[in-house]
Design a protein around this motif. Structure first.
Motif, PDB file in Angstrom:
ATOM      1  N   PHE A   1      -6.514   9.742  -2.378  1.00 11.64           N
ATOM      2  CA  PHE A   1      -7.338   9.118  -3.404  1.00 11.64           C
ATOM      3  C   PHE A   1      -8.699   8.693  -2.873  1.00 11.64           C
ATOM      4  O   PHE A   1      -9.684   8.686  -3.602  1.00 11.64           O
ATOM      5  CB  PHE A   1      -6.619   7.889  -3.983  1.00 11.64           C
ATOM      6  CG  PHE A   1      -5.459   8.230  -4.865  1.00 11.64           C
ATOM      7  CD1 PHE A   1      -5.529   9.282  -5.768  1.00 11.64           C
ATOM      8  CD2 PHE A   1      -4.293   7.496  -4.797  1.00 11.64           C
ATOM      9  CE1 PHE A   1      -4.454   9.592  -6.589  1.00 11.64           C
ATOM     10  CE2 PHE A   1      -3.210   7.796  -5.619  1.00 11.64           C
ATOM     11  CZ  PHE A   1      -3.299   8.856  -6.516  1.00 11.64           C
ATOM     12  N   GLY A   2      -8.758   8.323  -1.593  1.00 12.05           N
ATOM     13  CA  GLY A   2     -10.015   7.873  -1.025  1.00 12.05           C
ATOM     14  C   GLY A   2     -10.226   6.377  -1.192  1.00 12.05           C
ATOM     15  O   GLY A   2      -9.421   5.666  -1.804  1.00 12.05           O
ATOM     16  N   SER A   3     -11.329   5.909  -0.678  1.00 14.53           N
ATOM     17  CA  SER A   3     -11.602   4.474  -0.632  1.00 14.53           C
ATOM     18  C   SER A   3     -11.940   3.888  -1.997  1.00 14.53           C
ATOM     19  O   SER A   3     -11.916   2.668  -2.178  1.00 14.53           O
ATOM     20  CB  SER A   3     -12.755   4.190   0.343  1.00 14.53           C
ATOM     21  OG  SER A   3     -13.924   4.897  -0.072  1.00 14.53           O
ATOM     22  N   GLY A   4     -12.271   4.728  -2.973  1.00 13.53           N
ATOM     23  CA  GLY A   4     -12.655   4.207  -4.283  1.00 13.53           C
ATOM     24  C   GLY A   4     -11.491   3.858  -5.183  1.00 13.53           C
ATOM     25  O   GLY A   4     -11.682   3.337  -6.286  1.00 13.53           O
ATOM     26  N   VAL A   5     -10.244   4.145  -4.735  1.00 16.19           N
ATOM     27  CA  VAL A   5      -9.052   3.892  -5.541  1.00 16.19           C
ATOM     28  C   VAL A   5      -8.065   3.076  -4.718  1.00 16.19           C
ATOM     29  O   VAL A   5      -7.868   3.334  -3.536  1.00 16.19           O
ATOM     30  CB  VAL A   5      -8.388   5.211  -5.983  1.00 16.19           C
ATOM     31  CG1 VAL A   5      -7.058   4.947  -6.664  1.00 16.19           C
ATOM     32  CG2 VAL A   5      -9.317   5.987  -6.918  1.00 16.19           C
ATOM     33  N   ILE A   6      -7.463   2.087  -5.344  1.00 16.96           N
ATOM     34  CA  ILE A   6      -6.416   1.299  -4.690  1.00 16.96           C
ATOM     35  C   ILE A   6      -5.074   1.768  -5.233  1.00 16.96           C
ATOM     36  O   ILE A   6      -4.810   1.651  -6.429  1.00 16.96           O
ATOM     37  CB  ILE A   6      -6.599  -0.203  -4.948  1.00 16.96           C
ATOM     38  CG1 ILE A   6      -7.957  -0.671  -4.435  1.00 16.96           C
ATOM     39  CG2 ILE A   6      -5.465  -1.000  -4.291  1.00 16.96           C
ATOM     40  CD1 ILE A   6      -8.277  -2.106  -4.795  1.00 16.96           C
ATOM     41  N   PHE A   7      -4.245   2.324  -4.366  1.00 15.03           N
ATOM     42  CA  PHE A   7      -2.925   2.823  -4.772  1.00 15.03           C
ATOM     43  C   PHE A   7      -1.881   1.750  -4.512  1.00 15.03           C
ATOM     44  O   PHE A   7      -1.746   1.258  -3.396  1.00 15.03           O
ATOM     45  CB  PHE A   7      -2.585   4.101  -4.007  1.00 15.03           C
ATOM     46  CG  PHE A   7      -1.201   4.608  -4.301  1.00 15.03           C
ATOM     47  CD1 PHE A   7      -0.894   5.128  -5.546  1.00 15.03           C
ATOM     48  CD2 PHE A   7      -0.198   4.546  -3.339  1.00 15.03           C
ATOM     49  CE1 PHE A   7       0.393   5.581  -5.832  1.00 15.03           C
ATOM     50  CE2 PHE A   7       1.082   5.002  -3.613  1.00 15.03           C
ATOM     51  CZ  PHE A   7       1.369   5.527  -4.869  1.00 15.03           C
ATOM     52  N   LEU A   8      -1.138   1.384  -5.552  1.00 14.53           N
ATOM     53  CA  LEU A   8      -0.139   0.317  -5.447  1.00 14.53           C
ATOM     54  C   LEU A   8       1.257   0.888  -5.620  1.00 14.53           C
ATOM     55  O   LEU A   8       1.584   1.474  -6.650  1.00 14.53           O
ATOM     56  CB  LEU A   8      -0.383  -0.749  -6.526  1.00 14.53           C
ATOM     57  CG  LEU A   8      -1.741  -1.455  -6.478  1.00 14.53           C
ATOM     58  CD1 LEU A   8      -1.855  -2.444  -7.628  1.00 14.53           C
ATOM     59  CD2 LEU A   8      -1.940  -2.166  -5.140  1.00 14.53           C
ATOM     60  N   GLN A   9       2.089   0.725  -4.590  1.00 15.48           N
ATOM     61  CA  GLN A   9       3.494   1.134  -4.656  1.00 15.48           C
ATOM     62  C   GLN A   9       4.319   0.027  -4.023  1.00 15.48           C
ATOM     63  O   GLN A   9       4.331  -0.124  -2.802  1.00 15.48           O
ATOM     64  CB  GLN A   9       3.719   2.458  -3.932  1.00 15.48           C
ATOM     65  CG  GLN A   9       5.178   2.885  -3.853  1.00 15.48           C
ATOM     66  CD  GLN A   9       5.798   3.033  -5.244  1.00 15.48           C
ATOM     67  OE1 GLN A   9       5.129   3.422  -6.194  1.00 15.48           O
ATOM     68  NE2 GLN A   9       7.072   2.711  -5.360  1.00 15.48           N
ATOM     69  N   ASP A  10       4.953  -0.782  -4.866  1.00 17.70           N
ATOM     70  CA  ASP A  10       5.641  -1.986  -4.392  1.00 17.70           C
ATOM     71  C   ASP A  10       4.711  -2.818  -3.529  1.00 17.70           C
ATOM     72  O   ASP A  10       5.096  -3.323  -2.461  1.00 17.70           O
ATOM     73  CB  ASP A  10       6.902  -1.611  -3.601  1.00 17.70           C
ATOM     74  CG  ASP A  10       7.931  -0.908  -4.468  1.00 17.70           C
ATOM     75  OD1 ASP A  10       7.999  -1.215  -5.670  1.00 17.70           O
ATOM     76  OD2 ASP A  10       8.662  -0.039  -3.941  1.00 17.70           O
ATOM     77  N   SER A  11       3.488  -2.946  -3.997  1.00 16.28           N
ATOM     78  CA  SER A  11       2.480  -3.670  -3.224  1.00 16.28           C
ATOM     79  C   SER A  11       1.472  -4.300  -4.180  1.00 16.28           C
ATOM     80  O   SER A  11       1.466  -4.021  -5.380  1.00 16.28           O
ATOM     81  CB  SER A  11       1.771  -2.731  -2.247  1.00 16.28           C
ATOM     82  OG  SER A  11       1.133  -1.671  -2.943  1.00 16.28           O
ATOM     83  N   SER A  12       0.631  -5.143  -3.623  1.00 15.53           N
ATOM     84  CA  SER A  12      -0.334  -5.863  -4.440  1.00 15.53           C
ATOM     85  C   SER A  12      -1.713  -5.801  -3.807  1.00 15.53           C
ATOM     86  O   SER A  12      -1.882  -5.441  -2.641  1.00 15.53           O
ATOM     87  CB  SER A  12       0.095  -7.324  -4.617  1.00 15.53           C
ATOM     88  OG  SER A  12       0.163  -7.979  -3.361  1.00 15.53           O
ATOM     89  N   CYS A  13      -2.707  -6.142  -4.598  1.00 14.19           N
ATOM     90  CA  CYS A  13      -4.068  -6.316  -4.096  1.00 14.19           C
ATOM     91  C   CYS A  13      -4.710  -7.444  -4.882  1.00 14.19           C
ATOM     92  O   CYS A  13      -4.276  -7.779  -5.994  1.00 14.19           O
ATOM     93  CB  CYS A  13      -4.881  -5.030  -4.231  1.00 14.19           C
ATOM     94  SG  CYS A  13      -5.259  -4.557  -5.931  1.00 14.19           S
ATOM     95  N   VAL A  14      -5.713  -8.054  -4.312  1.00 11.41           N
ATOM     96  CA  VAL A  14      -6.420  -9.155  -4.952  1.00 11.41           C
ATOM     97  C   VAL A  14      -7.870  -8.743  -5.160  1.00 11.41           C
ATOM     98  O   VAL A  14      -8.554  -8.330  -4.216  1.00 11.41           O
ATOM     99  CB  VAL A  14      -6.343 -10.444  -4.101  1.00 11.41           C
ATOM    100  CG1 VAL A  14      -7.122 -11.570  -4.778  1.00 11.41           C
ATOM    101  CG2 VAL A  14      -4.896 -10.858  -3.890  1.00 11.41           C
TER     102      VAL A  14
END
Length: 342
Positions: A22-35
């Protein structure tokens, strides 16, 4: 600044491999989080295609969902919360319990294509089913964060979806509560861009040719998606329901010859003029009467599952209940788009 948080299931790739693709412009979430800007997004892709106790990489789907952090503000999953935009009842009880008891304000999901749309409860809890169908536009929500981070608000607030199969409203009030004032018209008797929601079906008035609608286009009932062909401008004093499509010179007209509802240019006919009255139980719920012959705009459920617009003589019929829901444009303290696709 617009940040897009995307979630998709893992098949042959590890989470790290997919993030690299996906590259740095996309945050991929799989059983994970981001703020992002102080708001916590959590993504988990598991579904119950093999049953509610199916194995998800060595553990059950329920176990995975039980691990969703209590600090989550925006939950992104494949499955819906059970019975919320979930006409087939494929949703997950664990997700529903989480949304009921946590601070989370938004649940974005898909899976159940029969119930795509957006539902917002009176306390602000918002559910977005972005499972795509023909003519369906993506659900695009804007999150507004107060300076002191007291509560996230989701706009546009005109998004609404009513499920005739929903068993009550677990999040307080009704799905329409808090969206509009008691009387949408206000002092001027005019509503700008708004949707016109039919209470019996949960569908909205829709110019059937989309944003290419023109004179003679049929007006139908369709699932709400917020596109221009579902927006109207209502003038209570002049009895006009004007389409927001194009140059806005097309009015809602009842074709007396063919007994259908269409868009047509304003020629001053009484079959283009409507009278609005509140029901005896709520100023918010309207009945829309055609001035031509004093019948009421309503809808009838067809054998094929669709709803057909028609005129009804009995003003007390449940089929004649409508709600005019304005598009509100509040000032912004902070914003980003959260897009989900399935």
């Amino acid at each position: 600044m617009t940040n897009r948080v995307m979630r998709c299931p893992v098949y042959r790739f590890s989470t790290g491999e997919l993030q690299q693709l996906f590259g740095s412009g996309v945050i991929f979430l799989q059983d994970s989080s981001c703020v992002i800007e102080g708001v916590t997004f959590y993504g988990t892709a598991w579904n119950n295609i093999m049953g509610p106790k199916s194995s998800a990489w060595g553990t059950t789907q329920q176990d995975r969902h039980n691990k969703i952090p209590s600090s989550t503000d925006v939950l992104i999953t494949h499955l819906p919360s059970y019975d919320i935009l979930d006409e087939i009842r494929w949703g997950d009880h664990t997700l529903r319990n989480f949304m009921t008891n946590s601070q989370a304000s938004v649940h974005c999901f898909g899976h159940v294509h029969e119930s795509n749309g957006v539902l917002q409860y009176s306390n602000g809890k918002t559910f977005s089913n972005a499972a795509m169908k023909e003519k369906q536009h993506p659900n695009l929500l804007t999150l507004h964060i107060p300076q002191h981070r007291s509560k996230i608000t989701v706009y546009p607030k005109y998004h609404a979806y009513y499920s005739s199969r929903m068993q009550g409203f677990p999040f307080g009030g009704s799905s329409s509560g808090g969206l509009v004032s008691d009387d949408a018209f206000g002092r001027q008797g005019v509503v700008g861009d708004c949707i016109i929601l039919h209470h019996g079906s949960g569908l909205v008035l829709d110019a059937s040719d989309g944003e290419q609608s023109r004179m003679g286009t049929a007006v139908i009932l369709w699932r709400q998606h917020g596109a221009q062909n579902q927006l109207w401008r209502v003038d209570k004093h002049n009895g006009i329901i004007r389409s927001a499509v194009g140059s806005s010179n097309l009015l809602l007209e009842h074709d007396m010859d063919n007994q259908n509802t269409i868009l047509y240019s304003d020629w001053g006919g009484q079959n283009q003029r409507w009278h609005f009255s509140s029901t005896s139980t709520s100023r918010k719920i309207k009945r829309i009467k055609l001035c031509k012959d004093n019948r009421y705009l309503g809808a009838e459920h067809q054998q094929d599952g669709t709803w057909r617009l028609m005129l009804v003589s009995d003003k007390h019929a449940a089929a004649t209940k409508w709600e005019i829901i304005p598009l509100q444009k509040p000032s912004l303290l902070g914003r980003w788009g959260c897009a989900t696709a399935f």
